[in-house]
Design a protein around this motif. Structure first.
Motif, mmCIF file in Angstrom:
data_model
loop_
_atom_site.group_PDB
_atom_site.id
_atom_site.type_symbol
_atom_site.label_atom_id
_atom_site.label_comp_id
_atom_site.label_asym_id
_atom_site.label_seq_id
_atom_site.Cartn_x
_atom_site.Cartn_y
_atom_site.Cartn_z
ATOM 1 N N ASP A 174 9.425 10.715 -13.620
ATOM 2 C CA ASP A 174 10.737 11.068 -13.159
ATOM 3 C C ASP A 174 10.429 9.783 -11.670
ATOM 4 O OD1 ASP A 174 13.044 12.157 -12.038
ATOM 5 O OD2 ASP A 174 12.369 12.352 -9.887
ATOM 6 N N ARG A 175 9.377 9.654 -11.368
ATOM 7 C CA ARG A 175 9.744 8.575 -10.064
ATOM 8 C C ARG A 175 9.894 7.013 -10.540
ATOM 9 N NH1 ARG A 175 4.559 10.292 -5.645
ATOM 10 N NH2 ARG A 175 5.598 11.763 -5.365
ATOM 11 N N ILE A 176 9.652 6.705 -12.020
ATOM 12 C CA ILE A 176 9.492 5.148 -12.273
ATOM 13 C C ILE A 176 11.312 5.751 -12.991
ATOM 14 C CG2 ILE A 176 9.297 4.194 -14.555
ATOM 15 C CD1 ILE A 176 6.643 3.719 -12.725
ATOM 16 N N TYR A 177 11.686 6.357 -13.855
ATOM 17 C CA TYR A 177 12.800 6.531 -14.012
ATOM 18 C C TYR A 177 13.400 6.339 -12.230
ATOM 19 C CZ TYR A 177 12.018 8.727 -18.685
ATOM 20 O OH TYR A 177 12.144 9.296 -20.280
ATOM 21 N N SER A 178 13.755 7.005 -11.188
ATOM 22 C CA SER A 178 14.478 6.606 -10.318
ATOM 23 C C SER A 178 13.967 5.101 -9.770
ATOM 24 C CB SER A 178 14.063 7.383 -9.059
ATOM 25 O OG SER A 178 14.068 6.992 -8.294
ATOM 26 N N GLN A 179 12.734 4.778 -10.137
ATOM 27 C CA GLN A 179 12.593 3.227 -9.415
ATOM 28 C C GLN A 179 13.525 1.792 -10.337
ATOM 29 O OE1 GLN A 179 8.521 1.869 -8.419
ATOM 30 N NE2 GLN A 179 7.370 3.836 -7.319
ATOM 31 N N VAL A 180 12.862 2.053 -10.904
ATOM 32 C CA VAL A 180 13.440 1.288 -12.463
ATOM 33 C C VAL A 180 15.596 0.906 -12.389
ATOM 34 C CG1 VAL A 180 13.762 0.893 -14.566
ATOM 35 C CG2 VAL A 180 11.760 1.030 -13.966
ATOM 36 N N GLY A 181 15.864 2.433 -12.014
ATOM 37 C CA GLY A 181 16.920 2.975 -12.136
ATOM 38 C C GLY A 181 17.870 2.087 -11.476
ATOM 39 N N SER A 182 17.287 2.107 -9.942
ATOM 40 C CA SER A 182 17.082 1.722 -8.666
ATOM 41 C C SER A 182 17.732 0.350 -8.687
ATOM 42 C CB SER A 182 17.652 2.457 -7.423
ATOM 43 O OG SER A 182 15.884 2.047 -7.537
ATOM 44 N N GLN A 183 16.401 0.118 -8.987
ATOM 45 C CA GLN A 183 16.062 -1.610 -8.869
ATOM 46 C C GLN A 183 16.978 -2.765 -10.181
ATOM 47 O OE1 GLN A 183 12.103 -1.885 -9.609
ATOM 48 N NE2 GLN A 183 11.492 -1.270 -7.694
ATOM 49 N N HIS A 184 17.749 -2.094 -11.617
ATOM 50 C CA HIS A 184 18.062 -2.994 -12.273
ATOM 51 C C HIS A 184 19.827 -1.876 -12.704
ATOM 52 C CE1 HIS A 184 14.927 -5.298 -13.317
ATOM 53 N NE2 HIS A 184 13.795 -3.853 -13.278
ATOM 54 N N GLY A 185 20.052 -1.117 -12.433
ATOM 55 C CA GLY A 185 21.283 -0.435 -12.617
ATOM 56 C C GLY A 185 21.495 -0.016 -13.965
ATOM 57 N N VAL A 186 20.037 1.049 -14.605
ATOM 58 C CA VAL A 186 19.934 0.806 -15.642
ATOM 59 C C VAL A 186 20.130 2.561 -15.759
ATOM 60 C CG1 VAL A 186 18.448 1.513 -17.971
ATOM 61 C CG2 VAL A 186 18.576 -1.196 -16.451
ATOM 62 N N LYS A 187 20.697 3.779 -16.748
ATOM 63 C CA LYS A 187 20.836 5.172 -16.351
ATOM 64 C C LYS A 187 19.400 5.236 -17.255
ATOM 65 C CE LYS A 187 25.582 5.113 -15.185
ATOM 66 N NZ LYS A 187 25.310 6.243 -13.872
ATOM 67 N N ARG A 188 19.484 6.597 -16.889
ATOM 68 C CA ARG A 188 17.620 7.351 -17.921
ATOM 69 C C ARG A 188 18.066 7.217 -19.465
ATOM 70 N NH1 ARG A 188 15.062 11.734 -13.988
ATOM 71 N NH2 ARG A 188 14.977 10.544 -12.006
ATOM 72 N N PRO A 189 18.816 7.411 -19.996
ATOM 73 C CA PRO A 189 18.616 7.598 -21.398
ATOM 74 C C PRO A 189 17.950 6.221 -21.645
ATOM 75 C CG PRO A 189 20.702 8.947 -20.902
ATOM 76 C CD PRO A 189 20.332 7.935 -19.380
ATOM 77 N N LYS A 190 18.425 5.011 -20.727
ATOM 78 C CA LYS A 190 18.381 3.490 -21.903
ATOM 79 C C LYS A 190 17.338 3.374 -21.606
ATOM 80 C CE LYS A 190 23.070 2.226 -21.661
ATOM 81 N NZ LYS A 190 24.192 1.520 -22.398
ATOM 82 N N ILE A 191 16.084 3.646 -20.336
ATOM 83 C CA ILE A 191 14.563 3.945 -20.842
ATOM 84 C C ILE A 191 13.817 4.559 -21.015
ATOM 85 C CG2 ILE A 191 13.569 3.654 -18.864
ATOM 86 C CD1 ILE A 191 14.983 4.053 -16.464
ATOM 87 N N ASP A 192 12.994 3.429 -21.743
ATOM 88 C CA ASP A 192 12.061 4.401 -22.998
ATOM 89 C C ASP A 192 10.817 3.905 -21.989
ATOM 90 O OD1 ASP A 192 13.749 4.174 -25.170
ATOM 91 O OD2 ASP A 192 13.741 2.393 -25.416
ATOM 92 N N LEU A 193 9.551 5.067 -22.237
ATOM 93 C CA LEU A 193 8.558 5.567 -21.493
ATOM 94 C C LEU A 193 7.418 5.380 -22.589
ATOM 95 C CD1 LEU A 193 8.659 6.896 -18.027
ATOM 96 C CD2 LEU A 193 8.993 4.860 -18.394
#
Length: 63
Positions: free
Chosen positions: A33-52
């Motif tokens: 959850d913290r990674i989704y939050s950090q990457v989303g806020s730093q790069h303006g990316v929504k959670r569905p576009k982030i693949d862990l």
């Protein structure tokens, strides 16, 4: 708290950008959850576009 190393990638307009980050969290779910939050806020990316791809507990270095 434990440290977790999370690697994955996120979609940009030019392709995919890979990343590896280390976060402090009580468990693996909170680390995700913290990674989704950090990457989303730093790069303006929504959670569905982030693949862990992997979440692993990092070994702590001796002080």
């Amino acid at each position: 708290m434990s440290h977790f190393t999370v690697s994955g990638r996120f979609q940009t307009r030019y392709g995919h950008q890979e990343f590896t980050k280390t976060v402090e969290a009580p468990n693996e779910n909170v680390a995700r959850d913290r990674i989704y939050s950090q990457v989303g806020s730093q790069h303006g990316v929504k959670r569905p576009k982030i693949d862990l791809e992997s979440v692993a507990e990092a070994e702590e270095a001796a002080a």
